[in-house]
Design a protein around this motif. Structure first.
Motif, PDB file in Angstrom:
ATOM      1  N   TYR A 121      56.897  40.628  83.315  1.00 34.91           N
ATOM      2  CA  TYR A 121      55.809  40.911  84.253  1.00 34.91           C
ATOM      3  C   TYR A 121      54.844  41.983  83.734  1.00 34.91           C
ATOM      4  N   ALA A 122      54.911  42.271  82.449  1.00 37.42           N
ATOM      5  CA  ALA A 122      54.100  43.350  81.879  1.00 37.42           C
ATOM      6  C   ALA A 122      52.606  43.126  82.067  1.00 37.42           C
ATOM      7  N   ASN A 123      52.184  41.878  82.090  1.00 38.81           N
ATOM      8  CA  ASN A 123      50.748  41.584  82.183  1.00 38.81           C
ATOM      9  C   ASN A 123      50.297  41.225  83.595  1.00 38.81           C
ATOM     10  N   VAL A 124      51.182  41.392  84.576  1.00 37.29           N
ATOM     11  CA  VAL A 124      50.806  41.107  85.965  1.00 37.29           C
ATOM     12  C   VAL A 124      49.825  42.172  86.448  1.00 37.29           C
ATOM     13  N   THR A 125      48.665  41.748  86.915  1.00 34.65           N
ATOM     14  CA  THR A 125      47.649  42.705  87.368  1.00 34.65           C
ATOM     15  C   THR A 125      47.344  42.594  88.856  1.00 34.65           C
ATOM     16  N   VAL A 126      47.682  41.462  89.456  1.00 38.29           N
ATOM     17  CA  VAL A 126      47.402  41.265  90.881  1.00 38.29           C
ATOM     18  C   VAL A 126      48.717  41.099  91.634  1.00 38.29           C
ATOM     19  N   VAL A 127      48.952  41.971  92.617  1.00 40.30           N
ATOM     20  CA  VAL A 127      50.178  41.903  93.428  1.00 40.30           C
ATOM     21  C   VAL A 127      49.787  42.019  94.894  1.00 40.30           C
TER      22      VAL A 127
END
Length: 349
Positions: A121-127
């Motif tokens: 999930y290192a590149n997850v930017t939208v949560v």
């Protein structure tokens, strides 16, 4: 005449002092009697029975001290959370921690092997801004009802199982309660010792090697160490292919993971304020000596902007907010409150 007046004044003063002492003594007796009655009511409510009068007296004194401590906290400066006289009120904090906290922080570097290095999930930017897979969300989410580990220090197994239940539900659409007792009985590596403590990651390793876990219904929890029932363990209801660690000391990374599924976390859960936590956002004094395994199942914020992690515990639904605790999120220390960002992991399927 002056001498008579002086004597009268002295006599009245003496009567006043005696009256004050008598009033204080009566008040103490009243308070003691009230506390005794409260202890009896508490015992009846929680089904507590002591072996003899001596043990009852010892437990009453501990109960009394805890009640006084809880009352003083709740009546003091508002810290954003409250304490309550819960089912653990006749235990000292040392006794409580010995039976309820079983995460072996000291063994991590020495005993853990084949550590994963990837973090998907290192590149997850939208949560999601708010995520609640816990309280009031059971009919929708990937979280089973709160469980109770009892007087067995296997919080590490409950934490691992809770995150595995979540992963399994998100993959299959079926929420299945899995067996902690199978881990307690069958995961007998040197580092994992059932009720005497263990590691969450080591539990994941066992589950992978064991080709899954069976259901809680098939292998029910009994709250003590037992002999592995290989026949029951041979019918897995869910499997994992491994696990991943969340990068240490980064609450942002923890957020990236929790936004996708429940995550096992280790915290320091020592101190009376954790033992008697009742409601609100916990901001208590705690360190980073990780000793308890729990599960992060969501996050959010209250009206004043204070952010929190939603944590599922394994001390029964009578503790905290129906078995959950909200812990302050995004504090200044990189480790997070009570070390919550130091050692987080999750299974993969």
């Amino acid at each position: 005449m002056a001498s008579t007046n002086h004597f009268q004044c002295m006599f009245l003063a003496l009567l006043f002092v005696l009256g004050v002492f008598s009033s204080q003594a009566s008040s103490r007796l009243f308070n003691e009697q009230t506390m005794l009655e409260r202890h009896e009511q508490w015992m009846a409510h929680h089904g507590r029975v002591y072996k003899d009068v001596k043990e009852k007296d010892i437990r009453f004194q501990i109960f009394k001290e805890n009640v006084e401590r809880i009352n003083a906290f709740n009546e003091g400066v508002d810290r954003g959370y409250k304490l309550s006289v819960n089912q653990f009120a006749d235990q000292t904090n040392e006794e409580f921690r010995a039976s309820r906290n079983g995460y072996k922080r000291q063994s991590i570097e020495v005993m853990s092997v084949s550590k994963p290095t990837t973090f998907r999930y290192a590149n997850v930017t939208v949560v999601p801004k708010v995520l609640n897979r816990g309280i009031g969300y059971l009919k929708k989410g990937a979280v089973t009802p709160v469980k109770d580990q009892g007087q067995c220090g296997c919080c590490w197994a409950f934490s691992a199982v809770a995150s595995m239940e979540g992963i399994n539900q998100l993959k299959t659409g079926k929420l299945v309660s899995l067996s902690e007792q199978e881990i307690v009985d069958c995961d007998v590596k040197a580092v994992d010792q059932g009720c005497y403590g263990g590691l969450i990651d080591s539990a994941f390793q066992f589950i992978k090697q064991n080709k899954g876990l069976t259901t809680e219904a098939n292998y029910p929890y009994v709250g003590q160490d037992g002999t592995c029932n290989s026949k029951k363990a041979a019918t897995p209801a869910a499997k994992i292919t491994g696990y991943e660690d969340v990068p240490s000391n980064k609450e942002k990374a923890l957020l990236q993971a929790v936004a996708n599924h429940p995550v096992s976390v280790a915290i320091e859960a020592s101190g009376y304020n954790f033992q008697f936590y009742s409601s609100g956002i916990f901001t208590g004094t705690c360190g980073t000596n990780l000793d308890h395994g729990v599960t992060a199942v969501g996050y959010g914020a209250i009206a004043n902007g204070t952010k929190y992690w939603l944590i599922k515990n394994s001390w029964g639904s009578g503790w905290g907010e129906n078995g959950y605790i909200r812990m302050k999120k995004d504090i200044a220390a990189k480790e997070g409150l009570c070390g919550i960002a130091m050692k987080a992991s999750y299974p993969i399927v």
